[in-house]
Motif scaffolding. Structure first.
Motif, PDB file in Angstrom:
ATOM      1  N   ASP A   1      21.581  41.781  40.908  1.00  0.00           N
ATOM      2  CA  ASP A   1      21.943  42.187  42.272  1.00  0.00           C
ATOM      3  C   ASP A   1      23.061  41.309  42.830  1.00  0.00           C
ATOM      4  OD1 ASP A   1      20.046  44.140  42.139  1.00  0.00           O
ATOM      5  OD2 ASP A   1      18.520  43.029  43.267  1.00  0.00           O
ATOM      6  N   ALA A   2      22.964  39.995  42.590  1.00  0.00           N
ATOM      7  CA  ALA A   2      23.985  39.076  43.100  1.00  0.00           C
ATOM      8  C   ALA A   2      25.333  39.338  42.445  1.00  0.00           C
ATOM      9  CB  ALA A   2      23.553  37.632  42.866  1.00  0.00           C
ATOM     10  N   LEU A   3      25.325  39.592  41.141  1.00  0.00           N
ATOM     11  CA  LEU A   3      26.587  39.846  40.438  1.00  0.00           C
ATOM     12  C   LEU A   3      27.184  41.181  40.865  1.00  0.00           C
ATOM     13  CD1 LEU A   3      28.525  38.730  38.373  1.00  0.00           C
ATOM     14  CD2 LEU A   3      27.243  39.911  36.586  1.00  0.00           C
ATOM     15  N   ASP A   4      26.360  42.204  41.026  1.00  0.00           N
ATOM     16  CA  ASP A   4      26.865  43.500  41.501  1.00  0.00           C
ATOM     17  C   ASP A   4      27.497  43.367  42.884  1.00  0.00           C
ATOM     18  OD1 ASP A   4      26.102  44.800  39.223  1.00  0.00           O
ATOM     19  OD2 ASP A   4      24.194  45.512  40.029  1.00  0.00           O
ATOM     20  N   LEU A   5      26.847  42.614  43.759  1.00  0.00           N
ATOM     21  CA  LEU A   5      27.364  42.428  45.115  1.00  0.00           C
ATOM     22  C   LEU A   5      28.698  41.679  45.080  1.00  0.00           C
ATOM     23  CD1 LEU A   5      26.893  42.725  48.157  1.00  0.00           C
ATOM     24  CD2 LEU A   5      25.673  40.540  48.115  1.00  0.00           C
ATOM     25  N   ALA A   6      28.768  40.609  44.264  1.00  0.00           N
ATOM     26  CA  ALA A   6      30.006  39.833  44.173  1.00  0.00           C
ATOM     27  C   ALA A   6      31.135  40.663  43.583  1.00  0.00           C
ATOM     28  CB  ALA A   6      29.775  38.580  43.334  1.00  0.00           C
ATOM     29  N   ALA A   7      30.844  41.450  42.543  1.00  0.00           N
ATOM     30  CA  ALA A   7      31.879  42.274  41.908  1.00  0.00           C
ATOM     31  C   ALA A   7      32.364  43.365  42.861  1.00  0.00           C
ATOM     32  CB  ALA A   7      31.344  42.890  40.626  1.00  0.00           C
ATOM     33  N   SER A   8      31.449  43.970  43.603  1.00  0.00           N
ATOM     34  CA  SER A   8      31.832  45.010  44.558  1.00  0.00           C
ATOM     35  C   SER A   8      32.711  44.431  45.670  1.00  0.00           C
ATOM     36  CB  SER A   8      30.593  45.661  45.163  1.00  0.00           C
ATOM     37  OG  SER A   8      29.818  46.297  44.164  1.00  0.00           O
ATOM     38  N   ARG A   9      32.351  43.255  46.153  1.00  0.00           N
ATOM     39  CA  ARG A   9      33.142  42.624  47.218  1.00  0.00           C
ATOM     40  C   ARG A   9      34.531  42.244  46.695  1.00  0.00           C
ATOM     41  NH1 ARG A   9      34.249  37.461  49.055  1.00  0.00           N
ATOM     42  NH2 ARG A   9      34.591  37.317  51.322  1.00  0.00           N
ATOM     43  N   ALA A  10      34.584  41.684  45.485  1.00  0.00           N
ATOM     44  CA  ALA A  10      35.879  41.302  44.916  1.00  0.00           C
ATOM     45  C   ALA A  10      36.768  42.525  44.710  1.00  0.00           C
ATOM     46  CB  ALA A  10      35.676  40.568  43.597  1.00  0.00           C
ATOM     47  N   ALA A  11      36.188  43.632  44.231  1.00  0.00           N
ATOM     48  CA  ALA A  11      36.972  44.860  44.030  1.00  0.00           C
ATOM     49  C   ALA A  11      37.469  45.410  45.367  1.00  0.00           C
ATOM     50  CB  ALA A  11      36.127  45.903  43.308  1.00  0.00           C
ATOM     51  N   ARG A  12      36.609  45.354  46.386  1.00  0.00           N
ATOM     52  CA  ARG A  12      37.021  45.854  47.713  1.00  0.00           C
ATOM     53  C   ARG A  12      38.174  45.012  48.263  1.00  0.00           C
ATOM     54  NH1 ARG A  12      35.619  43.953  52.461  1.00  0.00           N
ATOM     55  NH2 ARG A  12      33.815  42.828  51.620  1.00  0.00           N
ATOM     56  N   LEU A  13      38.083  43.687  48.148  1.00  0.00           N
ATOM     57  CA  LEU A  13      39.157  42.825  48.639  1.00  0.00           C
ATOM     58  C   LEU A  13      40.444  43.055  47.858  1.00  0.00           C
ATOM     59  CD1 LEU A  13      37.190  39.477  49.167  1.00  0.00           C
ATOM     60  CD2 LEU A  13      37.981  41.064  50.922  1.00  0.00           C
ATOM     61  N   ALA A  14      40.315  43.272  46.544  1.00  0.00           N
ATOM     62  CA  ALA A  14      41.504  43.519  45.717  1.00  0.00           C
ATOM     63  C   ALA A  14      42.191  44.815  46.135  1.00  0.00           C
ATOM     64  CB  ALA A  14      41.114  43.560  44.246  1.00  0.00           C
ATOM     65  N   LEU A  15      41.414  45.875  46.356  1.00  0.00           N
ATOM     66  CA  LEU A  15      42.004  47.154  46.753  1.00  0.00           C
ATOM     67  C   LEU A  15      42.615  47.070  48.150  1.00  0.00           C
ATOM     68  CD1 LEU A  15      39.297  49.600  45.348  1.00  0.00           C
ATOM     69  CD2 LEU A  15      41.616  49.246  44.482  1.00  0.00           C
ATOM     70  N   GLU A  16      41.968  46.322  49.043  1.00  0.00           N
ATOM     71  CA  GLU A  16      42.536  46.150  50.383  1.00  0.00           C
ATOM     72  C   GLU A  16      43.868  45.400  50.302  1.00  0.00           C
ATOM     73  OE1 GLU A  16      39.546  44.174  52.603  1.00  0.00           O
ATOM     74  OE2 GLU A  16      38.343  45.972  52.958  1.00  0.00           O
ATOM     75  N   ALA A  17      43.926  44.368  49.455  1.00  0.00           N
ATOM     76  CA  ALA A  17      45.180  43.627  49.280  1.00  0.00           C
ATOM     77  C   ALA A  17      46.260  44.530  48.692  1.00  0.00           C
ATOM     78  CB  ALA A  17      44.953  42.415  48.374  1.00  0.00           C
ATOM     79  N   PHE A  18      45.875  45.387  47.746  1.00  0.00           N
ATOM     80  CA  PHE A  18      46.846  46.324  47.164  1.00  0.00           C
ATOM     81  C   PHE A  18      47.358  47.298  48.223  1.00  0.00           C
ATOM     82  CE2 PHE A  18      47.786  50.487  45.400  1.00  0.00           C
ATOM     83  CZ  PHE A  18      48.730  50.172  44.435  1.00  0.00           C
ATOM     84  N   ASP A  19      46.452  47.836  49.028  1.00  0.00           N
ATOM     85  CA  ASP A  19      46.852  48.819  50.048  1.00  0.00           C
ATOM     86  C   ASP A  19      47.797  48.200  51.072  1.00  0.00           C
ATOM     87  OD1 ASP A  19      45.312  50.730  48.815  1.00  0.00           O
ATOM     88  OD2 ASP A  19      43.567  50.418  50.090  1.00  0.00           O
ATOM     89  N   ARG A  20      47.601  46.917  51.382  1.00  0.00           N
ATOM     90  CA  ARG A  20      48.483  46.268  52.363  1.00  0.00           C
ATOM     91  C   ARG A  20      49.901  46.109  51.819  1.00  0.00           C
ATOM     92  NH1 ARG A  20      43.945  42.920  53.226  1.00  0.00           N
ATOM     93  NH2 ARG A  20      44.850  41.331  51.874  1.00  0.00           N
ATOM     94  N   ARG A  21      50.028  45.970  50.521  1.00  0.00           N
ATOM     95  CA  ARG A  21      51.341  45.655  49.938  1.00  0.00           C
ATOM     96  C   ARG A  21      52.023  46.858  49.307  1.00  0.00           C
ATOM     97  NH1 ARG A  21      52.595  40.816  45.570  1.00  0.00           N
ATOM     98  NH2 ARG A  21      54.776  41.355  45.193  1.00  0.00           N
ATOM     99  N   ALA A  22      51.253  47.784  48.731  1.00  0.00           N
ATOM    100  CA  ALA A  22      51.850  48.919  48.013  1.00  0.00           C
ATOM    101  C   ALA A  22      52.657  49.791  48.967  1.00  0.00           C
ATOM    102  CB  ALA A  22      50.758  49.742  47.337  1.00  0.00           C
ATOM    103  N   VAL A  23      53.788  50.249  48.481  1.00  0.00           N
ATOM    104  CA  VAL A  23      54.669  51.092  49.292  1.00  0.00           C
ATOM    105  C   VAL A  23      55.184  52.241  48.439  1.00  0.00           C
ATOM    106  CG1 VAL A  23      55.436  49.276  50.870  1.00  0.00           C
ATOM    107  CG2 VAL A  23      56.616  49.581  48.705  1.00  0.00           C
ATOM    108  N   GLY A  24      55.548  53.316  49.103  1.00  0.00           N
ATOM    109  CA  GLY A  24      56.214  54.410  48.408  1.00  0.00           C
ATOM    110  C   GLY A  24      55.279  55.401  47.751  1.00  0.00           C
ATOM    111  N   ASP A  25      55.929  56.323  47.000  1.00  0.00           N
ATOM    112  CA  ASP A  25      55.199  57.445  46.406  1.00  0.00           C
ATOM    113  C   ASP A  25      54.371  57.060  45.197  1.00  0.00           C
ATOM    114  OD1 ASP A  25      56.335  59.072  48.304  1.00  0.00           O
ATOM    115  OD2 ASP A  25      58.043  59.614  47.040  1.00  0.00           O
ATOM    116  N   PHE A  26      54.576  55.884  44.660  1.00  0.00           N
ATOM    117  CA  PHE A  26      53.865  55.501  43.448  1.00  0.00           C
ATOM    118  C   PHE A  26      52.588  54.719  43.747  1.00  0.00           C
ATOM    119  CE2 PHE A  26      58.324  56.000  42.354  1.00  0.00           C
ATOM    120  CZ  PHE A  26      58.243  56.858  41.273  1.00  0.00           C
ATOM    121  N   GLY A  27      52.254  54.593  45.042  1.00  0.00           N
ATOM    122  CA  GLY A  27      51.061  53.851  45.414  1.00  0.00           C
ATOM    123  C   GLY A  27      49.782  54.478  44.892  1.00  0.00           C
ATOM    124  N   HIS A  28      49.673  55.827  44.960  1.00  0.00           N
ATOM    125  CA  HIS A  28      48.443  56.489  44.515  1.00  0.00           C
ATOM    126  C   HIS A  28      48.240  56.304  43.009  1.00  0.00           C
ATOM    127  CE1 HIS A  28      47.835  58.276  48.414  1.00  0.00           C
ATOM    128  NE2 HIS A  28      49.052  58.798  48.399  1.00  0.00           N
TER     129      HIS A  28
END
Length: 651
Positions: A384-411
């Motif tokens: 449970d602890a590892l699943d929670l940590a991995a989910s949080r890390a993935a969410r933060l990574a995607l949020e960081a990507f969304d803040r920086r990605a630009v243009g039509d190739f973002g998707h």
């Protein structure tokens, strides 16, 4: 961000340098390295205008200081190429986010070394690099001032929104005029689309001494003064049509425009020539107030315009801005025309790739402690602890990507990033499962030696075997079951990770029969040893008795006693066998209880295997979804390519 800004020198740094023959442009790597570190939206404000019109001094005032760019009284150009003031200004956008206002000073237009094509290229580059374009002029907005902006009419020849269609040698000659007309129409459409990608335009009129009133004496604002000056003139003469064409190009290219007027900063001409050496108190109050109004208008959150990769797109950061500068400079150096869509496509790809790489690194960094614990120390983490940590890390990574990605190739880049994050998470979960299995197996073996085997050894070493575990065979079997219960209790308190139940089930299936067989063997061995000792004692006693009596009767008596002793020994053996039968019955009962326990654990293991299979199926579905998305994007790219879409090369 403050430390990044502090790395900029308090001086002007060239961003785009010009060769001595003005044939090539070059990006200055020092400025590029500094700008690349800006991890926020970039709002470039470029000041353009005629040479020696005070652009650099205006930029110094906008920056809140009078020193920075070189300012001098000579008639030669002080600024060559495009320069960036050392330290960007930190401001807030309308949404409250931070941005870096980068002030750009450009080479003056016209002058003793004037070259119309070169000046137009510098102006076009400034317009492409700016989010806000400030045009600096002196006097008033009259026909002469408007005519000095004639290079704007040539802007569409030096900047294109998309690359023109490639000319093929297979076209039939009779289609030449029709093709030429089509190309001209496409060029006009391309020029019309450029206005959506042009920066905001602010006309600053220096040394303004007129009264802002219209023909009827009504007071005008500076913006109204500009619009009145840009109104088409009446008449159809060639000169009037040319002046109206220039006005039309100005208003078309820069639909978002404004005007500010500034009085002469000082009255003394000698002081004006060394304006950068004067203190603010030596300047005319009206000029200082005008500069403050201009600063407020340019830097207000609602008017600040960050550089975007496309109209209405997300703001780009420092690294992407530098990449955009390189694309435009390369296009100009190659002898072609900068193509906005091609440059932005390239920047979008590069920035999205970098954003994905940094997001993946962020994910791995957030899980570094767990990865070290699992892969290096081989210490499992609770599922449970590892699943929670991995989910949080993935969410933060995607949020960081969304803040920086630009243009039509973002998707496309985001889908690829999600696939990599799922794969990294799956690898970590598998490694944790293996570490848990090893840890729990080692723990079970240690507890078996410390608890179960220790109790079995006590049975062999105790003077009275019944004192070691119990007083009867039933007690011995119950004692073995109690030892296993203690093992399971300690195991439950210390076992870790997702494999703890499966590891205990596997271990019990192997070691429980072994322990019961060992218990029976030890009991039988002790009983045999006791019977042999009793038999030897009786024989010795009978021999001693025969020697004492020394007679036949005595020997007969001894024989009779020996026979009786033998009968008693046989009876004792029968009783021992009865006791063994009782122990065997207890062991059978214990085995039945263990069988029931094993069945329970096997059922639980089956549930775990079903859960693992469900997770595998979910991962396969996600990978299949990502694959379909890649196929769809590839199909879309083929369709676009088939329709003659935008090409990134410049001919």
């Amino acid at each position: 961000m403050r430390s990044v800004i502090g790395a900029f020198p308090e001086a002007a740094v060239p961003l785009v340098e010009v060769s001595n023959d003005r044939e090539r442009l070059e990006v200055n790597e020092e400025a590029a390295a500094l700008l690349s570190k800006l991890d926020c939206a970039v709002c470039p404000v470029a000041v353009v205008g005629l040479y020696r019109s005070g652009k650099s001094s205006l930029l110094n005032f906008l920056n809140g200081r009078q020193r920075g760019f070189a300012v001098g009284p000579s008639v030669s150009r002080c600024t060559r190429g495009v320069w960036v003031y050392g330290r960007p200004l930190i401001q807030r956008l309308g949404d409250g986010s931070e941005c870096a206002v980068v002030l750009l000073d450009t080479e003056g237009i016209g002058g003793l070394e004037a070259d119309a094509q070169y000046d137009t290229r510098i102006f076009a580059l400034s317009a492409l690099l700016a989010g806000s374009l400030v045009y600096n002029s002196v006097g008033s907005i009259d026909e002469t001032a408007i005519a000095q902006l004639s290079f704007v009419a040539q802007l569409s020849k030096h900047v294109r929104f998309k690359a023109p269609p490639a000319s093929g040698g297979s076209a039939r000659p009779e289609l030449g005029p029709r093709r030429s007309s089509s190309v001209e129409m496409e060029a006009e459409e391309d020029a019309a689309r450029l206005s959506a990608y042009m920066p905001t335009f602010t006309w600053v009129v220096r040394d303004f001494a007129l009264e802002l009133v219209d023909a009827s004496g009504e007071t005008l604002t500076a913006d109204e003064y500009l619009e009145l000056s840009l109104k088409p003139q009446k008449g159809y003469e060639a000169a009037v049509l040319e002046r109206n064409r220039l006005r039309h190009m100005l208003t078309s290219f820069f639909p978002n425009r404004s005007c500010h007027t500034l009085v002469r900063p000082v009255s003394d001409e000698r002081k004006l020539q060394r304006i950068d050496e004067l203190e603010v108190g030596a300047l005319r109050p009206e000029f200082v107030a005008g500069v403050e109004n201009l600063r407020d208008a340019l830097f207000a959150p609602e008017t600040l315009k960050p550089k975007t990769i496309c109209a209405g797109g997300a703001p780009i950061r420092g690294a992407a801005y530098v990449e955009l500068v390189r694309q435009y400079v390369d296009a100009i150096n190659s002898g072609g025309v900068p193509v906005i869509s091609s440059a932005w496509d390239h920047v979008s790809r590069v920035e999205c790739r970098h954003a994905a790489e940094d997001a993946l690194a962020l994910y791995l960094d957030h899980l570094a402690a767990h990865r070290h614990q699992v892969n290096t120390q081989h210490a499992p983490v609770e599922a449970d602890a590892l699943d929670l940590a991995a989910s949080r890390a993935a969410r933060l990574a995607l949020e960081a990507f969304d803040r920086r990605a630009v243009g039509d190739f973002g998707h496309e880049a985001r889908a690829d990033l999600e696939t990599k994050l799922h794969a990294k998470t799956a690898d970590l979960l598998k490694a944790n499962l293996r570490a848990s299995d090893r840890f729990c197996e080692d723990l079970a073996n240690k507890l078996y030696v410390d608890v179960v085997w220790a109790d079995l050894s006590a049975l062999s070493n105790a003077p009275d075997p019944r004192a070691a575990i119990g007083e009867s065979p039933a007690d011995l079997a119950a004692g073995l079951a109690a030892s296993w219960a203690e093992l399971r209790r300690r195991y439950a308190a210390r076992a870790k990770g997702p494999a703890k139940d499966a590891a205990l089930l596997r271990f019990s299936a192997e070691k429980w029969p072994e322990s019961t067989h060992e218990l029976v063997r030890r009991i039988e061995a002790r009983h045999d040893h006791e019977a042999q000792q009793e038999h030897d004692r009786l024989v010795k006693l009978k021999g001693e008795l025969a020697e004492v009596e020394g007679s036949k009767e005595a020997r007969a008596k001894i024989l009779d006693d020996a026979q009786q002793s033998l009968v008693q020994t046989q009876m004792e053996k029968a009783r021992a066998e009865a006791r063994n039968a009782a122990v065997a019955k207890q062991l059978d009962q214990a085995r039945e209880k263990e069988r029931q326990t094993r069945a329970h654990l096997e059922a639980k293991l089956g549930d775990l295997e079903l859960e693992i299979q469900r997770l595998h199926n979910q991962l396969a579905q996600q990978q299949a979804s990502a694959s379909r998305l890649d196929d769809r994007d590839a199909g879309t790219a083929d369709v676009v390519g088939g329709k003659g879409g935008c090409k990134c090369s410049v001919s």
